[in-house]
Motif scaffolding. Structure first.
Motif, PDB file in Angstrom:
ATOM      1  N   GLU A   1      53.246  10.980  30.948  1.00 19.48           N
ATOM      2  CA  GLU A   1      52.518  11.714  31.706  1.00 19.48           C
ATOM      3  C   GLU A   1      53.414  12.464  32.962  1.00 19.48           C
TER       4      GLU A   1
ATOM      5  N   LYS B   1      52.263  13.935  36.414  1.00 22.91           N
ATOM      6  CA  LYS B   1      51.176  14.010  37.161  1.00 22.91           C
ATOM      7  C   LYS B   1      51.888  13.894  38.505  1.00 22.91           C
TER       8      LYS B   1
ATOM      9  N   LEU C   1      49.704  17.613  33.170  1.00 20.12           N
ATOM     10  CA  LEU C   1      48.421  17.905  33.751  1.00 20.12           C
ATOM     11  C   LEU C   1      48.598  19.377  34.192  1.00 20.12           C
TER      12      LEU C   1
ATOM     13  N   PHE D   1      45.040  17.755  40.835  1.00 22.36           N
ATOM     14  CA  PHE D   1      46.021  17.177  40.136  1.00 22.36           C
ATOM     15  C   PHE D   1      47.425  17.820  40.396  1.00 22.36           C
TER      16      PHE D   1
ATOM     17  N   LYS E   1      46.910  18.576  29.406  1.00 20.05           N
ATOM     18  CA  LYS E   1      46.119  17.628  29.914  1.00 20.05           C
ATOM     19  C   LYS E   1      45.113  18.581  31.115  1.00 20.05           C
TER      20      LYS E   1
ATOM     21  N   LEU F   1      43.460  17.827  25.050  1.00 18.53           N
ATOM     22  CA  LEU F   1      42.596  16.717  25.211  1.00 18.53           C
ATOM     23  C   LEU F   1      41.008  17.443  25.404  1.00 18.53           C
TER      24      LEU F   1
ATOM     25  N   GLU G   1      38.844  12.256  24.133  1.00 18.58           N
ATOM     26  CA  GLU G   1      38.637  11.120  25.183  1.00 18.58           C
ATOM     27  C   GLU G   1      37.325  10.461  25.466  1.00 18.58           C
TER      28      GLU G   1
ATOM     29  N   ARG H   1      40.034   4.275  32.786  1.00 17.05           N
ATOM     30  CA  ARG H   1      39.614   4.680  34.230  1.00 17.05           C
ATOM     31  C   ARG H   1      38.182   5.564  34.065  1.00 17.05           C
TER      32      ARG H   1
ATOM     33  N   LEU I   1      36.109   8.205  34.914  1.00 13.08           N
ATOM     34  CA  LEU I   1      36.481   9.493  35.900  1.00 13.08           C
ATOM     35  C   LEU I   1      35.239   9.602  36.961  1.00 13.08           C
TER      36      LEU I   1
ATOM     37  N   GLU J   1      44.337   4.995  27.174  1.00 12.80           N
ATOM     38  CA  GLU J   1      44.719   5.645  28.351  1.00 12.80           C
ATOM     39  C   GLU J   1      44.453   5.009  29.855  1.00 12.80           C
ATOM     40  N   SER J   2      45.462   5.245  30.322  1.00  6.16           N
ATOM     41  CA  SER J   2      45.061   5.069  32.132  1.00  6.16           C
ATOM     42  C   SER J   2      45.390   3.485  32.294  1.00  6.16           C
ATOM     43  N   GLY J   3      45.815   3.225  33.627  1.00  9.77           N
ATOM     44  CA  GLY J   3      45.910   1.903  34.182  1.00  9.77           C
ATOM     45  C   GLY J   3      46.932   0.788  33.304  1.00  9.77           C
TER      46      GLY J   3
ATOM     47  N   LEU K   1      48.907   5.831  26.931  1.00 12.60           N
ATOM     48  CA  LEU K   1      49.077   7.080  27.780  1.00 12.60           C
ATOM     49  C   LEU K   1      49.322   6.483  29.024  1.00 12.60           C
ATOM     50  N   ILE K   2      50.460   6.717  29.570  1.00 11.77           N
ATOM     51  CA  ILE K   2      51.082   6.161  30.954  1.00 11.77           C
ATOM     52  C   ILE K   2      51.492   7.329  31.748  1.00 11.77           C
ATOM     53  N   GLY K   3      50.848   7.460  33.053  1.00  7.96           N
ATOM     54  CA  GLY K   3      51.226   8.146  34.068  1.00  7.96           C
ATOM     55  C   GLY K   3      51.984   7.754  35.331  1.00  7.96           C
ATOM     56  N   GLU K   4      50.882   7.209  36.135  1.00  8.53           N
ATOM     57  CA  GLU K   4      51.321   6.847  37.340  1.00  8.53           C
ATOM     58  C   GLU K   4      52.526   5.659  37.476  1.00  8.53           C
TER      59      GLU K   4
HETATM   60  O1  LIG Z   1      48.177   7.261  35.733  1.00  2.17           O
HETATM   61  P1  LIG Z   1      47.536   6.596  34.665  1.00  2.17           P
HETATM   62  O2  LIG Z   1      46.868   5.443  35.258  1.00  2.17           O
HETATM   63  O3  LIG Z   1      48.553   5.768  33.927  1.00  2.17           O
HETATM   64  O4  LIG Z   1      46.718   7.377  33.856  1.00  2.17           O
HETATM   65  C1  LIG Z   1      47.399   8.415  32.849  1.00  2.17           C
HETATM   66  C2  LIG Z   1      46.206   9.131  32.150  1.00  2.17           C
HETATM   67  O5  LIG Z   1      45.506   8.309  31.336  1.00  2.17           O
HETATM   68  C3  LIG Z   1      45.006  10.125  33.428  1.00  2.17           C
HETATM   69  O6  LIG Z   1      45.745  10.795  34.212  1.00  2.17           O
HETATM   70  C4  LIG Z   1      44.253  10.574  32.572  1.00  2.17           C
HETATM   71  C5  LIG Z   1      43.257  10.254  31.436  1.00  2.17           C
HETATM   72  N1  LIG Z   1      42.393  11.206  31.125  1.00  2.17           N
HETATM   73  C6  LIG Z   1      42.514  11.816  32.110  1.00  2.17           C
HETATM   74  C7  LIG Z   1      41.678  13.110  32.147  1.00  2.17           C
HETATM   75  C8  LIG Z   1      41.824  14.060  33.216  1.00  2.17           C
HETATM   76  C9  LIG Z   1      42.815  13.961  34.209  1.00  2.17           C
HETATM   77  C10 LIG Z   1      43.736  12.766  33.924  1.00  2.17           C
HETATM   78  C11 LIG Z   1      43.471  11.774  33.123  1.00  2.17           C
END
Ligand SMILES: O=P(O)(O)OC[C@@H](O)[C@@H](O)c1c[nH]c2ccccc12
Length: 260
Positions: free
Chosen positions: A54, A56, A89, A95, A116, A137, A165, A188, A190, A216-218, A237-240
Motif C-alpha cells: 500500500e 499510505k 489511498l 489519509f 483504497k 474496496l 472488507e 484493525r 476502524l 489486512e492491516s497490522g 495487505l501491508i501498508g505501514e
Molecule cells: O498499514 P497497515 O497496518 O499495514 O494496513 C494497511 C491497510 O490494511 C489499511 O490501510 C486499511 C485497511 N482497510 C482500510 C480501509 C480504509 C483505509 C485504510 C485501510
C-alpha cells in the motif's frame, strides 16, 4: 461519534462536490475507461507471496507515516519487488492521498491497482475506473447489503474486481454474494484502531472457499504471514510496515525474499 462515522459524513459532502465539478459523462471519456483491467483476484490465486503493498502517507491511527516519498518511486519500487498488487489511498482529509496518486501509480507501473477509498456512491466507482484502478474496496461496516450488491455489480460490469472488507461475523454474513471476488478481513477495528491477527484467524472458517481470502492491516513480519497461510489466506495487505521506511520498494523486496 466514532471516526468511521465522521469519515462517511465528510465523504458524502466531498462526493457531492466532485459530482458537480466533473460529470459522469466526462469521467467516461477518460482514455483509461477503455483500458483492459488486470484481475488482482486472479493474480493472488496464482501467486506465491500474495503481497498487496500500500501507498499510505498518514492515517487517523498514526498521524505521520511518511511524507518524504513520491508515488512514482513507491509504485515502481513495489513492482520491481514483485508484489502482487498495489493499494493506493485516495482519501485526502484522513489519509493524505488523492486521485492524482492513483493516476501517477497507474502511469508508473503495470500492477493491478486497488483504489483504497471509503466508497458510498457509485460515482466513486466510475472515478476509480477513469483514474486507472483495477480493483475497488467496499467496506461492509459503512454499507447496507443492497448497496454492496449495487456497487459490486456496477464494478463487475466495468471489469473491476471487488475486495469486500469485513471486521466481524455480522458484516461477513451481510456481504456474501456472487459479485464479490475477494473477502478481506481487516485486523484493525476502524472504530477503535485496535489491531489483532486473531480477527483473521477467527473469521477465516466462515468465508466460503470461492472467495479469495485477504488479511489486512497490522502485518509486520514474515512470521505473521506464515501463521495466517494455514487459515486459507492468499492475500496480505501491508501498508505501514513498508511505508515507514525510506525505501518501501526495497523493504517489500527484502520481505518477499524472506517469505519465499
Ligand atoms: O498499514 P497497515 O497496518 O499495514 O494496513 C494497511 C491497510 O490494511 C489499511 O490501510 C486499511 C485497511 N482497510 C482500510 C480501509 C480504509 C483505509 C485504510 C485501510
Amino acid at each position: 461519534m466514532n471516526i468511521l462515522d465522521k469519515i462517511v459524513i465528510d465523504k458524502r459532502k466531498e462526493v457531492n462536490l466532485r459530482k458537480s465539478l466533473i460529470p459522469i459523462t466526462q469521467l467516461e471519456q477518460s482514455v483509461l475507461f477503455e483500458r483492459n483491467t488486470i484481475s488482482l483476484a486472479q493474480n493472488l490465486r496464482n501467486s506465491q507471496s500474495g503481497i498487496i503493498a500500500e501507498h499510505k502517507r498518514r492515517s487517523p491511527s498514526k498521524s505521520v507515516i511518511n511524507h518524504n516519498l513520491n508515488v512514482q518511486d513507491v509504485a515502481s519500487g513495489y513492482e520491481t519487488a514483485g508484489v502482487c498488487g498495489m493499494s493506493v489511498l485516495t482519501d485526502g482529509k484522513y489519509f493524505g492521498g488523492s486521485l492524482d496518486d492513483l493516476i501517477i501509480a497507474r502511469a508508473s507501473s503495470n500492477l493491478p491497482l486497488l483504489r483504497k477509498e471509503f466508497i458510498i456512491d457509485s460515482y466513486q466507482i466510475l472515478e476509480a475506473k477513469a483514474y486507472g484502478a483495477d480493483v475497488i474496496l467496499l467496506i461492509a461496516a459503512i454499507l447496507t447489503r443492497a448497496e454492496i450488491k449495487q456497487f459490486s455489480e456496477l464494478a463487475k460490469s466495468l471489469n473491476i474486481d471487488v475486495l469486500l472488507e469485513v471486521h466481524n461475523e455480522e458484516e461477513l454474513h451481510k456481504s456474501i454474494m456472487p459479485s464479490i471476488d475477494m473477502l478481506g478481513v481487516n485486523n484493525r477495528n476502524l472504530k477503535t484502531f485496535e489491531v489483532s491477527l486473531e480477527t483473521s484467524k477467527q473469521l477465516s472458517q466462515l468465508i466460503p472457499n470461492d472467495f479469495v481470502k485477504v488479511s489486512e492491516s497490522g502485518i509486520s513480519s514474515v512470521e505473521a504471514i506464515k501463521e495466517l497461510q494455514p487459515f486459507g489466506y492468499k492475500g496480505f495487505l501491508i501498508g505501514e510496515n513498508f511505508m515507514k521506511t525510506d525505501n518501501p520498494g526495497e523493504s517489500a523486496k527484502e520481505f518477499i525474499k524472506g517469505l519465499l
